[in-house]
Design an enzyme around this catalytic site. Structure first.
Site, PDB file in Angstrom:
ATOM      1  N   SER A 120       0.823  -1.222   0.000  1.00  0.00           N
ATOM      2  CA  SER A 120       0.000   0.000   0.000  1.00  0.00           C
ATOM      3  C   SER A 120       0.844   1.254   0.000  1.00  0.00           C
ATOM      4  CB  SER A 120      -0.978  -0.009   1.173  1.00  0.00           C
ATOM      5  OG  SER A 120      -0.521  -0.774   2.231  1.00  0.00           O
ATOM      6  N   HIS A 157      -3.273  -3.399  -6.011  1.00  0.00           N
ATOM      7  CA  HIS A 157      -3.550  -2.942  -4.652  1.00  0.00           C
ATOM      8  C   HIS A 157      -5.022  -3.150  -4.309  1.00  0.00           C
ATOM      9  CE1 HIS A 157      -3.846   0.728  -1.753  1.00  0.00           C
ATOM     10  NE2 HIS A 157      -3.622  -0.376  -1.085  1.00  0.00           N
ATOM     11  N   GLU A 181      -6.785  -1.127  -7.285  1.00  0.00           N
ATOM     12  CA  GLU A 181      -5.945  -0.113  -7.903  1.00  0.00           C
ATOM     13  C   GLU A 181      -4.727  -0.811  -8.519  1.00  0.00           C
ATOM     14  OE1 GLU A 181      -4.614   2.584  -4.857  1.00  0.00           O
ATOM     15  OE2 GLU A 181      -4.413   4.243  -6.269  1.00  0.00           O
ATOM     16  N   ASN A 235      -4.888   6.179  -1.472  1.00  0.00           N
ATOM     17  CA  ASN A 235      -4.310   6.553  -0.178  1.00  0.00           C
ATOM     18  C   ASN A 235      -3.774   7.976  -0.202  1.00  0.00           C
ATOM     19  OD1 ASN A 235      -4.953   4.163   1.024  1.00  0.00           O
ATOM     20  ND2 ASN A 235      -2.963   3.203   0.668  1.00  0.00           N
TER      21      ASN A 235
HETATM   22  P1  NAD Z   1      -0.595  -9.379   7.652  1.00  0.00           P
HETATM   23  O1  NAD Z   1       0.436  -9.095   8.650  1.00  0.00           O
HETATM   24  O2  NAD Z   1      -1.977  -9.677   8.092  1.00  0.00           O
HETATM   25  O3  NAD Z   1      -0.130 -10.596   6.723  1.00  0.00           O
HETATM   26  C1  NAD Z   1       1.144 -10.765   6.224  1.00  0.00           C
HETATM   27  C2  NAD Z   1       1.394 -12.255   6.113  1.00  0.00           C
HETATM   28  O4  NAD Z   1       2.588 -12.470   5.373  1.00  0.00           O
HETATM   29  C3  NAD Z   1       1.578 -12.954   7.451  1.00  0.00           C
HETATM   30  O5  NAD Z   1       0.697 -14.061   7.533  1.00  0.00           O
HETATM   31  C4  NAD Z   1       3.024 -13.403   7.440  1.00  0.00           C
HETATM   32  O6  NAD Z   1       3.233 -14.610   8.125  1.00  0.00           O
HETATM   33  C5  NAD Z   1       3.280 -13.559   5.961  1.00  0.00           C
HETATM   34  N1  NAD Z   1       4.690 -13.482   5.598  1.00  0.00           N
HETATM   35  C6  NAD Z   1       5.614 -12.625   6.044  1.00  0.00           C
HETATM   36  N2  NAD Z   1       6.795 -12.873   5.454  1.00  0.00           N
HETATM   37  C7  NAD Z   1       6.599 -13.911   4.614  1.00  0.00           C
HETATM   38  C8  NAD Z   1       7.454 -14.648   3.739  1.00  0.00           C
HETATM   39  N3  NAD Z   1       8.731 -14.346   3.609  1.00  0.00           N
HETATM   40  N4  NAD Z   1       6.916 -15.663   3.023  1.00  0.00           N
HETATM   41  C9  NAD Z   1       5.607 -15.968   3.159  1.00  0.00           C
HETATM   42  N5  NAD Z   1       4.784 -15.329   3.997  1.00  0.00           N
HETATM   43  C10 NAD Z   1       5.260 -14.304   4.710  1.00  0.00           C
HETATM   44  O7  NAD Z   1      -0.582  -8.131   6.660  1.00  0.00           O
HETATM   45  P2  NAD Z   1      -1.704  -7.640   5.651  1.00  0.00           P
HETATM   46  O8  NAD Z   1      -2.516  -6.603   6.314  1.00  0.00           O
HETATM   47  O9  NAD Z   1      -2.359  -8.800   5.034  1.00  0.00           O
HETATM   48  O10 NAD Z   1      -0.826  -6.868   4.561  1.00  0.00           O
HETATM   49  C11 NAD Z   1      -0.071  -7.539   3.603  1.00  0.00           C
HETATM   50  C12 NAD Z   1       0.338  -6.566   2.503  1.00  0.00           C
HETATM   51  O11 NAD Z   1      -0.825  -5.958   1.963  1.00  0.00           O
HETATM   52  C13 NAD Z   1       1.229  -5.419   2.966  1.00  0.00           C
HETATM   53  O12 NAD Z   1       2.124  -5.113   1.935  1.00  0.00           O
HETATM   54  C14 NAD Z   1       0.245  -4.289   3.166  1.00  0.00           C
HETATM   55  O13 NAD Z   1       0.841  -3.017   3.014  1.00  0.00           O
HETATM   56  C15 NAD Z   1      -0.722  -4.541   2.041  1.00  0.00           C
HETATM   57  N6  NAD Z   1      -2.054  -3.968   2.209  1.00  0.00           N
HETATM   58  C16 NAD Z   1      -2.667  -4.016   3.419  1.00  0.00           C
HETATM   59  C17 NAD Z   1      -3.938  -3.479   3.556  1.00  0.00           C
HETATM   60  C18 NAD Z   1      -4.646  -3.525   4.873  1.00  0.00           C
HETATM   61  O14 NAD Z   1      -5.673  -2.847   5.030  1.00  0.00           O
HETATM   62  N7  NAD Z   1      -4.188  -4.320   5.820  1.00  0.00           N
HETATM   63  C19 NAD Z   1      -4.578  -2.904   2.442  1.00  0.00           C
HETATM   64  C20 NAD Z   1      -3.926  -2.908   1.228  1.00  0.00           C
HETATM   65  C21 NAD Z   1      -2.668  -3.441   1.115  1.00  0.00           C
END
Ligand code: NAD
Length: 731
Positions: free
Chosen positions: A441, A462, A474, A512
């Site tokens: 994001s 995204h 996006e 964002n």
């Molecule tokens: P989260 O912490 O819930 O999930 C991340 C997951 O990735 C975890 O389960 C973790 O164990 C896993 N992980 C970490 N390193 C890893 C690796 N090397 N190999 C495999 N798995 C691995 O986070 P999230 O909220 O799901 O966000 C994930 C991505 O999405 C981020 O880049 C975030 O910026 C983006 N994002 C988040 C949102 C939101 O609202 N949370 C919205 C849009 C985009």
């Protein structure tokens, strides 16, 4: 071949069939109305015809009015558009009224020919308003069919008699969810609600309708008989009074007065209920004219229907071969990855869901299980479908399972080095044609692409949270992203039935980038001593779904702190939001992190329900004696977002204003009544917008400085949807 044709069978039943050639679903056009009118005239005049059945040549009845036509009706209505619109509406009413009266004697209600509607499937908008004018509605027992009046969802209301007829058929209470919420029902539910009269097996539809027509039924409508009383009571009846008071409160509570159509609809029902039927139709036509004359309705139709659909159909897709996804690898089974796996599997795509541990991967897959179980409980899906969908998801820690994937969506921690490592691990397994997408994001796509062995095949996809509910995706092009990657991302978004926008790679992309200044402006006002309730209510009255402070609570204070720190580190001395950070960091120190800690700018009860704004805020940031007026607060909140959208256009982050408008409404709920930031600027006019920004900049700071593009457009008195018509093709 015309849209309507008629054939009279040996029994003397004239079958009028609606079948628009070259379209999968019938839609009403201005040209088709007189054809229907002529056929009704012919059938009523023909002594050999005993009755009429109106049906469709397709497996659906009709999708409604061609909204392109509604959008253009005002322009083509002549020098006095309100009169032109009203006259046009009254002509439509006359046709439907002719169907309803069917040649009956106006005094005795004797004579006339029975007219039945036979709906093989979906019947929406005018596709239900025509049946409502008929004497009996038969619907095929087709559970996929949707029946209803969804006009309110695009900023208008059922203005071809649907409002008046349905409220008289069902009463104000019964009609209210159908009219005010645009609720759609399958045929069985539509019958239970009283909208359709009979549900019959599909292969007996026409026979059932014909048999009824030939049975010499009573055809006069209740409201054309002496002594008609509205079910549930008209407004001055004690029970009716309660309904109308309640409906009025509900509409105002839900819309905060920001959506003109809901209020106009309620007025049409209320005023119409007090007068005879034909006068009620006239009142409905006047209110409908009022709504169509309001720039909000054309802006909403343009963004929420015409342009949304154009983007979904690939208006900005490179013209290359189909890139449909067969097998997707989702890396990271956290909140986002679990949602992405769910929507992909629901679309029938094979999914490999990877996380660091089997437990984490399984937990991600369990999200799909829970979703489907809920669906089964609500009878929206079946145990068989559940098995099929779950069978598509392989939850594992083994990267080798990614072999054969044609798309990867990475959703691991927001950390450049973690993402880089994952990119390399994936690319060691997948083929050279596989497209790699990141769900980041905040991190620049162009930077993340450096870890890839082929930046042309690297892109941002995204998603918004929660993935299964949010409609927008996006797509972000890095500097080197190629056409195939863009087409792949767009085809994927189409498969999972979401709406895409395609933007270029700059800090925070588009959504964002605009929402952060909105939040920051709210927090900045807290620091200045503006009453928090004024900030939140000002936003609600603008039609924003959440006030800025509630939005911080929902997305969490710690995320805000994290973004603020990263942005400050990247911008150095240019960083403009120190005052905002002071409040945010203080909240963080108080451990009031928002909904997740059950405490933030709002208070929450033990069940997590918001109970009101937090009193303690005033101890640190006292409320000033002098409060700004509502409009000033609203303009600060509105321009904070809108100017960022204009800058995104100036900087070519946005390439198409349609994406700016559709993305704003679907991505962060930007005041839908306005049609989006660019539509809003067109409504208020560039000269006024620039003048207002000059005032805001002088009073509140340089962030409101009129962007050069807006200044130029103000000087030339230009509109966005005229100036950028070349890129906004369908606008
Ligand atoms: P989260 O912490 O819930 O999930 C991340 C997951 O990735 C975890 O389960 C973790 O164990 C896993 N992980 C970490 N390193 C890893 C690796 N090397 N190999 C495999 N798995 C691995 O986070 P999230 O909220 O799901 O966000 C994930 C991505 O999405 C981020 O880049 C975030 O910026 C983006 N994002 C988040 C949102 C939101 O609202 N949370 C919205 C849009 C985009």
């Amino acid at each position: 071949m015309t849209d309507f044709t008629m054939k009279t069978d040996a029994d003397g039943v004239a079958i009028i069939t609606w079948d628009v050639q070259g379209k999968s679903m019938n839609v009403m056009t201005l040209e088709a109305w007189p054809v229907l009118d002529g056929l009704i005239d012919d059938a009523l005049a023909d002594d050999a015809v005993k009755g009429i059945v109106v049906t469709s040549g397709k497996d659906t009845f009709a999708g409604g009015m061609d909204l392109n036509v509604i959008a253009k009706m005002k322009e083509s209505a002549g020098d006095n558009p309100a009169k032109g619109l009203f006259d046009g509406l009254m002509e439509s009413h006359a046709i439907l009224r002719k169907i309803e009266r069917a040649g009956m004697d106006p005094k005795t209600n004797k004579g006339g020919k029975p007219i039945a509607a036979a709906l093989p499937g979906t019947a929406l908008g005018i596709g239900l308003e025509i049946p409502l004018a008929c004497h009996r509605i038969f619907a095929a027992d087709n559970p996929k069919a949707k029946i209803g009046l969804p006009e309110i969802m695009v900023g208008i209301f059922p203005g071809m008699g649907g409002t008046t007829r349905l409220s008289r058929k069902l009463g104000a209470m019964g009609a209210s969810p159908l009219l005010l919420e645009g609720k759609l029902n399958d045929p069985k539910k539509a019958k239970a609600a009283g909208v359709v009269d009979e549900v019959v097996p599909a292969d007996e539809l026409l026979a059932a309708a014909k048999a009824w027509v030939l049975s010499e039924p009573k055809i006069v409508k209740p409201w054309d008989e002496k002594g008609y009383k509205m079910p549930g009571g008209a407004p001055y009846h004690p029970a009716g009074f309660m309904t109308f008071v309640g409906a009025s409160a509900m509409v105002n509570g839900k819309t905060q007065g920001a959506f003109p159509a809901a209020k106009a609809l309620l007025s049409a029902v209320y005023e119409g209920a007090l007068v005879p039927f034909d006068t009620a139709l006239k009142i409905e036509a006047r209110w409908f004219t009022n709504v169509l004359m309001n720039p909000s309705s054309s802006a909403m139709i343009r963004s929420l229907f015409i342009n949304k659909e154009a983007l979904e159909k690939g208006a900005n897709r490179p013209a290359i071969a189909d890139q449909k996804v067969q097998k997707v690898g989702v890396i990271g089974a956290g909140m986002m990855g679990a949602g992405i796996a769910l929507v992909s599997a629901l679309a029938g795509i094979q999914v490999v869901l990877i996380d660091n541990t089997q437990e984490a991967a399984d937990k991600g897959k369990a999200y799909t299980t829970a979703h489907l179980d809920k669906g089964i409980a609500r009878k929206k899906t079946t145990p068989e479908k559940k098995e099929t969908v779950l069978g598509l998801i392989n939850a594992t820690t083994d990267y080798a399972a990614l072999a054969g994937c044609d798309l990867i969506v990475e959703a691991v921690f927001e950390d450049v080095s973690v993402k880089a490592e994952v990119t390399k691990k994936v690319q060691a397994v997948v083929g050279p044609d596989c497209i790699f997408a990141t769900n980041t994001s905040t991190l620049p796509i162009t930077e993340l692409a450096k870890a890839s062995n082929d930046a042309e095949k690297f892109i941002g996809i995204h998603f918004f949270s929660p993935v299964d509910k949010m409609l927008l995706v996006e797509i972000i092009k890095g500097k080197k992203t190629g056409e195939v990657a863009v087409a792949k991302a767009l085809d994927f978004v189409r498969q999972i039935r979401k709406t895409p926008i395609v933007v270029n790679d700059e800090r925070f992309f588009y959504a964002n980038r605009c929402i952060i200044p909105y939040i920051n402006e709210g927090i900045r006002m807290v620091k200045e001593g503006v009453e928090p309730a004024l900030i939140e209510n000002a936003a609600k009255l603008l039609g924003m779904p959440l006030g800025p402070l509630q939005l911080v609570d929902e997305t969490s204070v710690d995320l805000g702190v994290k973004i603020a720190k990263a942005t400050r580190a990247a911008m150095g001395d240019d960083y403009p939001d120190g005052e905002v950070d002071e409040v945010l960091f203080w909240m963080f120190d108080q451990k009031r992190l928002g909904r997740k800690s059950n405490s933030g700018f709002y208070e929450y009860d033990a069940k997590g329900k918001r109970t009101g704004l937090w009193d303690g805020l005033a101890a640190q940031y006292p409320v000033a004696d002098d409060q700004p007026d509502l409009t000033t607060v609203q303009h600060r909140l509105m321009f904070a977002q809108v100017l960022e959208a204009v800058r995104a256009l100036e900087e070519n982050v946005l390439e198409d204003i349609r994406e700016g408008d559709v993305g704003a409404i679907l991505g962060w709920g930007f005041a839908p009544w306005s049609g989006g930031p660019f539509s809003w600027l067109d409504i208020i006019g560039a000269p006024y917008a620039a003048e207002r920004c000059d005032q805001l900049a002088e009073e509140f700071g340089a962030r409101f400085t009129t962007p050069a593009l807006l200044r130029e457009m103000a000087d030339k008195n230009q509109e966005f949807y005229k100036r950028f018509a070349a890129t906004a093709k369908a606008a």
